[in-house]
Design a protein around this motif. Structure first.
Motif, PDB file in Angstrom:
ATOM      1  N   GLY A  56      21.372 -43.174   9.039  1.00 33.52           N
ATOM      2  CA  GLY A  56      20.312 -42.805   8.101  1.00 33.52           C
ATOM      3  C   GLY A  56      19.028 -43.573   8.304  1.00 33.52           C
ATOM      4  N   THR A  57      18.746 -43.950   9.555  1.00 35.81           N
ATOM      5  CA  THR A  57      17.572 -44.771   9.849  1.00 35.81           C
ATOM      6  C   THR A  57      16.273 -44.103   9.425  1.00 35.81           C
ATOM      7  OG1 THR A  57      18.789 -45.518  11.807  1.00 35.81           O
ATOM      8  CG2 THR A  57      16.477 -46.143  11.659  1.00 35.81           C
ATOM      9  N   VAL A  58      16.216 -42.771   9.507  1.00 40.92           N
ATOM     10  CA  VAL A  58      14.987 -42.058   9.140  1.00 40.92           C
ATOM     11  C   VAL A  58      14.586 -42.383   7.704  1.00 40.92           C
ATOM     12  CG1 VAL A  58      14.075 -39.754   8.631  1.00 40.92           C
ATOM     13  CG2 VAL A  58      15.212 -40.202  10.825  1.00 40.92           C
ATOM     14  N   TYR A  59      15.554 -42.431   6.812  1.00 39.73           N
ATOM     15  CA  TYR A  59      15.249 -42.713   5.399  1.00 39.73           C
ATOM     16  C   TYR A  59      14.811 -44.154   5.210  1.00 39.73           C
ATOM     17  CZ  TYR A  59      17.078 -38.149   4.235  1.00 39.73           C
ATOM     18  OH  TYR A  59      17.256 -36.789   4.148  1.00 39.73           O
ATOM     19  N   ALA A  60      15.415 -45.068   5.951  1.00 36.02           N
ATOM     20  CA  ALA A  60      15.004 -46.476   5.864  1.00 36.02           C
ATOM     21  C   ALA A  60      13.607 -46.658   6.440  1.00 36.02           C
ATOM     22  CB  ALA A  60      16.009 -47.365   6.594  1.00 36.02           C
ATOM     23  N   TRP A  93      19.724 -50.272   2.408  1.00 36.16           N
ATOM     24  CA  TRP A  93      20.283 -49.768   3.669  1.00 36.16           C
ATOM     25  C   TRP A  93      20.967 -50.893   4.447  1.00 36.16           C
ATOM     26  CZ3 TRP A  93      17.927 -50.403   8.787  1.00 36.16           C
ATOM     27  CH2 TRP A  93      18.436 -49.571   9.766  1.00 36.16           C
ATOM     28  N   ILE A  94      20.332 -52.059   4.448  1.00 38.11           N
ATOM     29  CA  ILE A  94      20.900 -53.215   5.157  1.00 38.11           C
ATOM     30  C   ILE A  94      22.088 -53.782   4.391  1.00 38.11           C
ATOM     31  CG2 ILE A  94      20.442 -55.574   5.916  1.00 38.11           C
ATOM     32  CD1 ILE A  94      17.546 -54.655   6.473  1.00 38.11           C
ATOM     33  N   GLU A  95      21.920 -53.941   3.077  1.00 39.45           N
ATOM     34  CA  GLU A  95      23.000 -54.509   2.259  1.00 39.45           C
ATOM     35  C   GLU A  95      24.265 -53.665   2.330  1.00 39.45           C
ATOM     36  OE1 GLU A  95      21.396 -54.817  -1.629  1.00 39.45           O
ATOM     37  OE2 GLU A  95      19.995 -56.443  -1.118  1.00 39.45           O
ATOM     38  N   ASN A  96      24.097 -52.351   2.399  1.00 38.49           N
ATOM     39  CA  ASN A  96      25.261 -51.467   2.432  1.00 38.49           C
ATOM     40  C   ASN A  96      26.050 -51.552   3.735  1.00 38.49           C
ATOM     41  OD1 ASN A  96      24.674 -50.517  -0.109  1.00 38.49           O
ATOM     42  ND2 ASN A  96      23.757 -48.594   0.568  1.00 38.49           N
ATOM     43  N   TYR A 148      18.764 -54.914  12.503  1.00 38.87           N
ATOM     44  CA  TYR A 148      18.557 -53.837  11.533  1.00 38.87           C
ATOM     45  C   TYR A 148      17.203 -53.959  10.845  1.00 38.87           C
ATOM     46  CZ  TYR A 148      23.604 -52.859  11.971  1.00 38.87           C
ATOM     47  OH  TYR A 148      24.854 -52.547  12.441  1.00 38.87           O
ATOM     48  N   ARG A 149      16.770 -55.162  10.582  1.00 37.85           N
ATOM     49  CA  ARG A 149      15.490 -55.364   9.895  1.00 37.85           C
ATOM     50  C   ARG A 149      14.310 -54.898  10.749  1.00 37.85           C
ATOM     51  NH1 ARG A 149      16.073 -57.789   5.213  1.00 37.85           N
ATOM     52  NH2 ARG A 149      17.872 -59.134   4.820  1.00 37.85           N
ATOM     53  N   GLN A 150      14.489 -54.918  12.062  1.00 42.10           N
ATOM     54  CA  GLN A 150      13.402 -54.511  12.958  1.00 42.10           C
ATOM     55  C   GLN A 150      13.403 -53.006  13.241  1.00 42.10           C
ATOM     56  OE1 GLN A 150      13.330 -56.970  16.523  1.00 42.10           O
ATOM     57  NE2 GLN A 150      14.233 -58.686  15.407  1.00 42.10           N
ATOM     58  N   ILE A 151      14.548 -52.370  13.098  1.00 38.67           N
ATOM     59  CA  ILE A 151      14.679 -50.970  13.511  1.00 38.67           C
ATOM     60  C   ILE A 151      13.785 -50.011  12.739  1.00 38.67           C
ATOM     61  CG2 ILE A 151      16.297 -49.013  13.421  1.00 38.67           C
ATOM     62  CD1 ILE A 151      18.408 -50.808  14.636  1.00 38.67           C
ATOM     63  N   PRO A 152      13.677 -50.082  11.392  1.00 34.67           N
ATOM     64  CA  PRO A 152      12.845 -49.080  10.688  1.00 34.67           C
ATOM     65  C   PRO A 152      11.411 -49.018  11.181  1.00 34.67           C
ATOM     66  CG  PRO A 152      14.272 -50.219   9.136  1.00 34.67           C
ATOM     67  CD  PRO A 152      14.415 -50.943  10.442  1.00 34.67           C
ATOM     68  N   ASP A 153      10.775 -50.172  11.408  1.00 33.61           N
ATOM     69  CA  ASP A 153       9.398 -50.142  11.912  1.00 33.61           C
ATOM     70  C   ASP A 153       9.337 -49.563  13.316  1.00 33.61           C
ATOM     71  OD1 ASP A 153       8.276 -51.193   9.606  1.00 33.61           O
ATOM     72  OD2 ASP A 153       8.488 -53.272  10.280  1.00 33.61           O
ATOM     73  N   ARG A 154      10.335 -49.878  14.126  1.00 30.05           N
ATOM     74  CA  ARG A 154      10.387 -49.349  15.496  1.00 30.05           C
ATOM     75  C   ARG A 154      10.506 -47.819  15.469  1.00 30.05           C
ATOM     76  NH1 ARG A 154      15.283 -51.821  18.407  1.00 30.05           N
ATOM     77  NH2 ARG A 154      14.090 -53.722  17.955  1.00 30.05           N
ATOM     78  N   VAL A 155      11.361 -47.317  14.584  1.00 26.33           N
ATOM     79  CA  VAL A 155      11.564 -45.873  14.460  1.00 26.33           C
ATOM     80  C   VAL A 155      10.300 -45.199  13.926  1.00 26.33           C
ATOM     81  CG1 VAL A 155      12.828 -44.110  13.154  1.00 26.33           C
ATOM     82  CG2 VAL A 155      14.066 -45.995  14.245  1.00 26.33           C
ATOM     83  N   ARG A 156       9.670 -45.833  12.952  1.00 29.15           N
ATOM     84  CA  ARG A 156       8.466 -45.239  12.366  1.00 29.15           C
ATOM     85  C   ARG A 156       7.336 -45.177  13.395  1.00 29.15           C
ATOM     86  NH1 ARG A 156       6.731 -45.774   6.170  1.00 29.15           N
ATOM     87  NH2 ARG A 156       4.750 -44.654   6.257  1.00 29.15           N
ATOM     88  N   ASP A 157       7.204 -46.224  14.212  1.00 26.88           N
ATOM     89  CA  ASP A 157       6.176 -46.223  15.253  1.00 26.88           C
ATOM     90  C   ASP A 157       6.429 -45.128  16.292  1.00 26.88           C
ATOM     91  OD1 ASP A 157       4.898 -48.327  14.041  1.00 26.88           O
ATOM     92  OD2 ASP A 157       5.768 -49.871  15.340  1.00 26.88           O
ATOM     93  N   ARG A 158       7.702 -44.903  16.627  1.00 30.18           N
ATOM     94  CA  ARG A 158       8.043 -43.907  17.642  1.00 30.18           C
ATOM     95  C   ARG A 158       8.032 -42.497  17.051  1.00 30.18           C
ATOM     96  NH1 ARG A 158      13.109 -45.901  20.312  1.00 30.18           N
ATOM     97  NH2 ARG A 158      11.655 -47.123  21.554  1.00 30.18           N
ATOM     98  N   GLY A 159       8.275 -42.402  15.761  1.00 30.52           N
ATOM     99  CA  GLY A 159       8.309 -41.106  15.094  1.00 30.52           C
ATOM    100  C   GLY A 159       9.684 -40.490  15.000  1.00 30.52           C
TER     101      GLY A 159
END
Length: 376
Positions: A236-240, A251-254, A267-278
């Motif tokens: 569910g990375t898109v939602y994070a 998302w991380i706590e779960n 995990y803390r770095q992934i949402p920004d990475r995904v958002r930058d890539r789209g």
């Protein structure tokens, strides 16, 4: 008013409604496997758990089942088991001579590779017209092989090959209404890549597979529409990625105690990475499997790498991206599944990403126009 109907016409009209094909089995008093083919199996009640089938009163196979006792097992046949269906329907004796089976939990024949089985005891038998209605109380049941079922339709056998599915959960009605506007784009995407496109929604703390189009070529067991997973990293990375900070933290706590400190930091770095890539990217690296372990279990998943360079030895599992509503919130996520068996060359991955983002943009526009009308 009594109306006389031509039996042939009756069958022809009712044959327009497809029915699943099942084999009801039991063990005779002499210990022999017995059974009959039915096209009239149905669920009856959830509480208590009851099912039913409707055999012809004059069927010798039904009389044999009655004489065997009060236990029976319903075997739901798969699309490739038509030969088994015919064997049981035609043979008068030794019906299971060439059929692989094992004992169900209650001891009835369970046909190997059937889609599912339902183990029952007879609750009641009702006399209706030229048939009986047999009510069974479910004692045990399971999915054995989540392939497509064998169907009886218009006088012949066939199968169900869905290109588009949607969950029917009542708590998804609002999301399904939005997803309908994305369906043309899902179908086009699935057709272009000869693969599968799925829709995931976030409902409370659950990721729900709400709809699907097409089917991945490598897929053995279809993804189950309506299936739910806990919203947790790395799923569910898109939602994070496009959610509020509090949602990211949840998302991380779960992810629970199984995540190491190193994984938590990643995990803390992934949402920004995904958002930058789209998009969120999932890859699979096939590693040598230990003796006795299937290759699928020896595969290693790799989620959202920092770079799309150096992908040798990996296969593209999926790419996911958001579709937004008129308020700019994630309405749902589209996932385009890869074709296993080939390398995840950067050009291939980039084509998947480009096409997915194009579909998401078109779906966002359609959803936005609809939700704007609702807002007004």
């Amino acid at each position: 008013m009594n109306v006389e109907l031509d039996p042939i016409h009756f069958r022809q009209v009712l044959g327009q409604y497809p029915t699943g094909v099942a084999i009801v089995t039991a063990v005779s008093r002499s210990g022999e496997p017995i059974g009959m083919t039915v096209g009239s199996f149905s669920s009856v009640s959830l509480d208590p758990p009851l099912v039913a089938f409707m055999p012809d009163k004059n069927s010798t196979s039904w009389r044999a089942l009655q004489d065997s006792g009060d236990r029976f097992c319903v075997n739901l046949l798969g699309a490739d088991q038509e030969n088994i269906c015919r064997s049981v329907a035609v043979r008068k004796e030794n019906k299971f001579a060439d059929i692989a089976w094992r004992k169900s939990p209650q001891g009835s024949p369970l046909i190997v590779d059937s889609v599912a089985y339902i183990d029952c005891t007879i609750e009641a038998v009702h006399d209706v017209g030229d048939h009986n209605i047999v009510i069974g109380r479910v004692q045990d049941l399971a999915v054995e092989n989540a392939s497509y079922p064998l169907l009886f339709f218009r006088g012949g056998y066939g199968s169900f090959r869905p290109l588009s599915l949607a969950a029917r959960d009542i708590d998804l009605l609002d999301q399904l209404r939005l997803i309908d506007f994305a369906r043309p784009h899902m179908d086009e995407l699935a057709h272009h890549f000869d693969s599968e496109v799925t829709v995931t929604t976030l409902l409370n703390d659950e990721l729900v597979l709400a709809a699907a189009a097409g089917r991945a070529r490598h897929q053995i067991v279809p993804r189950q529409v309506g299936q739910r997973e806990r919203f947790r990293a790395p799923l569910g990375t898109v939602y994070a990625a496009w959610g509020e900070p509090a949602l990211r933290e949840r998302w991380i706590e779960n992810s629970g105690q199984s995540a190491t400190p190193e994984q938590i930091e990643e995990y803390r770095q992934i949402p920004d990475r995904v958002r930058d890539r789209g998009v969120a990217v999932s890859l699979v690296r096939k590693s040598p499997a230990p003796d006795g372990v299937s290759p699928a279990r020896g595969a290693e998943a790799w989620y959202n790498p920092e770079s799309l360079d150096g992908l040798e030895g990996f296969e593209l599992r999926s790419v996911s991206a958001p579709v937004f509503d008129a308020r700019g919130r994630v309405a749902f996520a589209l996932t385009l599944w890869g074709t296993r068996g080939g390398p995840a060359a950067r050009a291939t991955v980039e084509e998947y990403i480009y096409r997915l983002l194009e579909a998401c943009e078109a779906a966002t526009k359609a959803v936005g126009e609809m939700t704007n009308r609702d807002i007004r």
